[in-house]
Design a protein around this motif. Structure first.
Motif, PDB file in Angstrom:
ATOM      1  N   ARG A 175      32.588   7.163 -18.434  1.00 48.86           N
ATOM      2  CA  ARG A 175      31.196   6.714 -18.337  1.00 48.86           C
ATOM      3  C   ARG A 175      30.559   6.702 -19.714  1.00 48.86           C
ATOM      4  N   ARG A 176      29.543   5.872 -19.864  1.00 47.20           N
ATOM      5  CA  ARG A 176      28.812   5.812 -21.127  1.00 47.20           C
ATOM      6  C   ARG A 176      27.496   6.565 -20.979  1.00 47.20           C
ATOM      7  N   ILE A 177      27.193   7.394 -21.968  1.00 46.93           N
ATOM      8  CA  ILE A 177      25.910   8.077 -22.023  1.00 46.93           C
ATOM      9  C   ILE A 177      24.932   7.202 -22.797  1.00 46.93           C
ATOM     10  N   ASP A 178      23.803   6.883 -22.188  1.00 51.15           N
ATOM     11  CA  ASP A 178      22.788   6.043 -22.832  1.00 51.15           C
ATOM     12  C   ASP A 178      21.586   6.903 -23.205  1.00 51.15           C
ATOM     13  N   LEU A 179      21.381   7.090 -24.502  1.00 50.82           N
ATOM     14  CA  LEU A 179      20.244   7.853 -25.010  1.00 50.82           C
ATOM     15  C   LEU A 179      19.357   6.945 -25.857  1.00 50.82           C
ATOM     16  N   VAL A 180      18.064   7.159 -25.788  1.00 47.55           N
ATOM     17  CA  VAL A 180      17.104   6.471 -26.653  1.00 47.55           C
ATOM     18  C   VAL A 180      16.377   7.552 -27.455  1.00 47.55           C
ATOM     19  N   ILE A 181      16.573   7.532 -28.774  1.00 46.19           N
ATOM     20  CA  ILE A 181      15.993   8.534 -29.661  1.00 46.19           C
ATOM     21  C   ILE A 181      14.997   7.847 -30.574  1.00 46.19           C
ATOM     22  N   PRO A 204      33.375  17.268 -29.459  1.00 42.89           N
ATOM     23  CA  PRO A 204      34.806  17.019 -29.163  1.00 42.89           C
ATOM     24  C   PRO A 204      35.051  16.278 -27.843  1.00 42.89           C
ATOM     25  N   ARG A 205      34.083  16.265 -26.940  1.00 40.91           N
ATOM     26  CA  ARG A 205      34.311  15.631 -25.638  1.00 40.91           C
ATOM     27  C   ARG A 205      34.118  14.120 -25.661  1.00 40.91           C
ATOM     28  N   LEU A 206      33.606  13.579 -26.749  1.00 42.10           N
ATOM     29  CA  LEU A 206      33.410  12.129 -26.818  1.00 42.10           C
ATOM     30  C   LEU A 206      34.745  11.419 -27.008  1.00 42.10           C
ATOM     31  N   LEU A 207      34.858  10.258 -26.416  1.00 41.28           N
ATOM     32  CA  LEU A 207      36.082   9.460 -26.528  1.00 41.28           C
ATOM     33  C   LEU A 207      36.072   8.637 -27.817  1.00 41.28           C
ATOM     34  N   LYS A 208      37.236   8.493 -28.411  1.00 40.93           N
ATOM     35  CA  LYS A 208      37.358   7.665 -29.604  1.00 40.93           C
ATOM     36  C   LYS A 208      37.385   6.182 -29.266  1.00 40.93           C
ATOM     37  N   ASP A 209      37.905   5.875 -28.085  1.00 44.88           N
ATOM     38  CA  ASP A 209      38.002   4.483 -27.649  1.00 44.88           C
ATOM     39  C   ASP A 209      37.514   4.390 -26.195  1.00 44.88           C
ATOM     40  N   PRO A 210      36.415   3.677 -25.971  1.00 42.48           N
ATOM     41  CA  PRO A 210      35.614   2.875 -26.895  1.00 42.48           C
ATOM     42  C   PRO A 210      34.808   3.759 -27.856  1.00 42.48           C
ATOM     43  N   ALA A 211      34.534   3.200 -29.018  1.00 41.40           N
ATOM     44  CA  ALA A 211      33.775   3.932 -30.020  1.00 41.40           C
ATOM     45  C   ALA A 211      32.297   3.979 -29.635  1.00 41.40           C
ATOM     46  N   TYR A 212      31.625   4.994 -30.145  1.00 43.62           N
ATOM     47  CA  TYR A 212      30.201   5.115 -29.836  1.00 43.62           C
ATOM     48  C   TYR A 212      29.377   4.077 -30.612  1.00 43.62           C
ATOM     49  N   THR A 213      28.135   3.883 -30.184  1.00 42.35           N
ATOM     50  CA  THR A 213      27.203   2.954 -30.831  1.00 42.35           C
ATOM     51  C   THR A 213      25.928   3.705 -31.195  1.00 42.35           C
ATOM     52  N   VAL A 214      25.514   3.531 -32.448  1.00 36.74           N
ATOM     53  CA  VAL A 214      24.220   4.038 -32.899  1.00 36.74           C
ATOM     54  C   VAL A 214      23.532   2.893 -33.620  1.00 36.74           C
ATOM     55  N   ALA A 215      22.405   2.412 -33.093  1.00 41.68           N
ATOM     56  CA  ALA A 215      21.748   1.244 -33.665  1.00 41.68           C
ATOM     57  C   ALA A 215      20.258   1.271 -33.346  1.00 41.68           C
ATOM     58  N   VAL A 232      32.371   9.136 -22.509  1.00 44.87           N
ATOM     59  CA  VAL A 232      32.990  10.412 -22.146  1.00 44.87           C
ATOM     60  C   VAL A 232      33.755  10.239 -20.840  1.00 44.87           C
ATOM     61  N   ASN A 233      34.605  11.220 -20.536  1.00 39.35           N
ATOM     62  CA  ASN A 233      35.208  11.260 -19.206  1.00 39.35           C
ATOM     63  C   ASN A 233      34.122  11.547 -18.173  1.00 39.35           C
ATOM     64  N   SER A 234      34.276  10.963 -16.993  1.00 40.91           N
ATOM     65  CA  SER A 234      33.228  11.070 -15.973  1.00 40.91           C
ATOM     66  C   SER A 234      32.869  12.521 -15.658  1.00 40.91           C
ATOM     67  N   GLY A 235      33.869  13.396 -15.631  1.00 36.85           N
ATOM     68  CA  GLY A 235      33.613  14.800 -15.326  1.00 36.85           C
ATOM     69  C   GLY A 235      32.826  15.526 -16.402  1.00 36.85           C
ATOM     70  N   ASP A 236      32.796  14.976 -17.639  1.00 37.89           N
ATOM     71  CA  ASP A 236      32.091  15.620 -18.752  1.00 37.89           C
ATOM     72  C   ASP A 236      30.707  15.042 -18.986  1.00 37.89           C
ATOM     73  N   TYR A 237      30.270  14.143 -18.117  1.00 35.71           N
ATOM     74  CA  TYR A 237      29.035  13.397 -18.401  1.00 35.71           C
ATOM     75  C   TYR A 237      27.833  14.313 -18.599  1.00 35.71           C
ATOM     76  N   TRP A 238      27.477  15.104 -17.581  1.00 34.69           N
ATOM     77  CA  TRP A 238      26.241  15.884 -17.669  1.00 34.69           C
ATOM     78  C   TRP A 238      26.301  17.010 -18.698  1.00 34.69           C
ATOM     79  N   PRO A 239      27.388  17.791 -18.790  1.00 31.13           N
ATOM     80  CA  PRO A 239      27.414  18.814 -19.847  1.00 31.13           C
ATOM     81  C   PRO A 239      27.276  18.209 -21.247  1.00 31.13           C
ATOM     82  N   THR A 240      27.948  17.073 -21.470  1.00 30.07           N
ATOM     83  CA  THR A 240      27.860  16.426 -22.781  1.00 30.07           C
ATOM     84  C   THR A 240      26.454  15.878 -23.016  1.00 30.07           C
ATOM     85  N   TYR A 241      25.864  15.297 -21.999  1.00 31.44           N
ATOM     86  CA  TYR A 241      24.505  14.747 -22.104  1.00 31.44           C
ATOM     87  C   TYR A 241      23.514  15.830 -22.542  1.00 31.44           C
TER      88      TYR A 241
END
Length: 272
Positions: A175-181, A204-215, A232-241
């Motif tokens: 899953r992709r984590i969508d943040l607006v900062i 460390p829980r972020l996936l290398k592929d696909p790469a993240y986006t900061v823009a 991230v992997n679906s199971g890591d979504y909320w802790p990583t968020y």
């Protein structure tokens, strides 16, 4: 005795005709019973092959058996000359009455069969459906049981689930984590972007592929908004968020980059 013999001789052709029709009707009845059983077993095997719940397969196969067997009885009665139109009318009226009385239950049953056949979700998936979200615990013929993250149990009619969109958060493995900062207009955008990237690189829980986006996504009324979109992997979504939100705030504070928040200036004017 002679009268009976004479009557039999005079009506031998008619007796033979109806006798043959009766035999044919009996054959139709016996064969129809076997065909009904065959169709019922075939339906149940088809449901088993699709790995459908046994209760649903058994129920549908029994309906198939009843329909085929009823058609066999009507064919047998018609063969011996009994008018079946009235029987069909009575059955139709009874079926309509039952359908109207049980339309809600029948709708839930049909939706339950569709859920099991189409499999938009399975037990253990976290889904949003019918305006509610939770983990699927049990899929039954008429309803589905959800358990919310705060341990509430929701029993939802299947028709309510199938009448709207179903969002399955567990179907895919990532899953992709969508943040607006948002940062202030006086902030150095290059520095802010590097701070956000450094936070992501340390996770460390972020996936290398696909790469993240900061823009930069928007020049808003009181802030410059960045989109931060790691995978991230679906199971890591909320802790990583949760960890990313905390670490981003700490890192921006350490870099003296402010995150704007609503403010109100009040001016007092003294009058003589």
């Amino acid at each position: 005795m002679d009268t009976i013999i004479n009557w039999l001789n005079e009506n031998s052709g008619l007796i033979l005709h109806y006798g043959i029709q009766a035999v044919i009707a009996l054959v139709i009845f016996l064969l129809g019973g076997r065909v009904a059983k065959f169709c019922s077993n075939l339906t149940e095997k088809a449901f088993d092959k699709k790995k459908v719940d046994k209760a649903v397969g058994s129920f549908v196969s029994s309906i198939v058996y009843a329909i085929v067997f009823m058609a066999t009885i009507l064919m047998a009665l018609s063969q011996i000359g009994i008018e079946t139109t009235s029987f069909i009318a009575i059955l139709g009226a009874a079926g309509l009455a039952v359908g109207l009385a049980l339309q809600g239950s029948l709708s839930n049953f049909a939706s339950g069969v569709l859920i099991i056949l189409l499999r938009p979700f399975k037990s253990g998936d976290y889904v949003e459906a019918g305006g509610k979200a939770g983990t699927v615990k049990k899929i039954e013929i008429f309803s589905t049981e959800f358990r919310t993250p705060d341990n509430k149990v929701i029993i939802m009619p299947n028709s309510a689930i199938m009448s709207g969109p179903i969002v399955n958060f567990s179907r895919e493995s990532t899953r992709r984590i969508d943040l607006v900062i948002g940062v202030g207009y006086d902030a150095d955008l290059r520095k802010a972007k590097e701070v956000l990237k450094s936070v992501l690189d340390k996770e460390p829980r972020l996936l290398k592929d696909p790469a993240y986006t900061v823009a930069v996504s928007e020049l808003a009324d009181s802030s410059v908004n960045f989109v931060v979109r790691p995978w991230v992997n679906s199971g890591d979504y909320w802790p990583t968020y949760f960890d990313l939100m905390e670490n981003i705030k700490i890192s921006l504070d350490e870099a003296d980059i402010t995150i704007p928040f609503p403010q109100m200036d009040v001016h007092f004017h003294k009058q003589d």
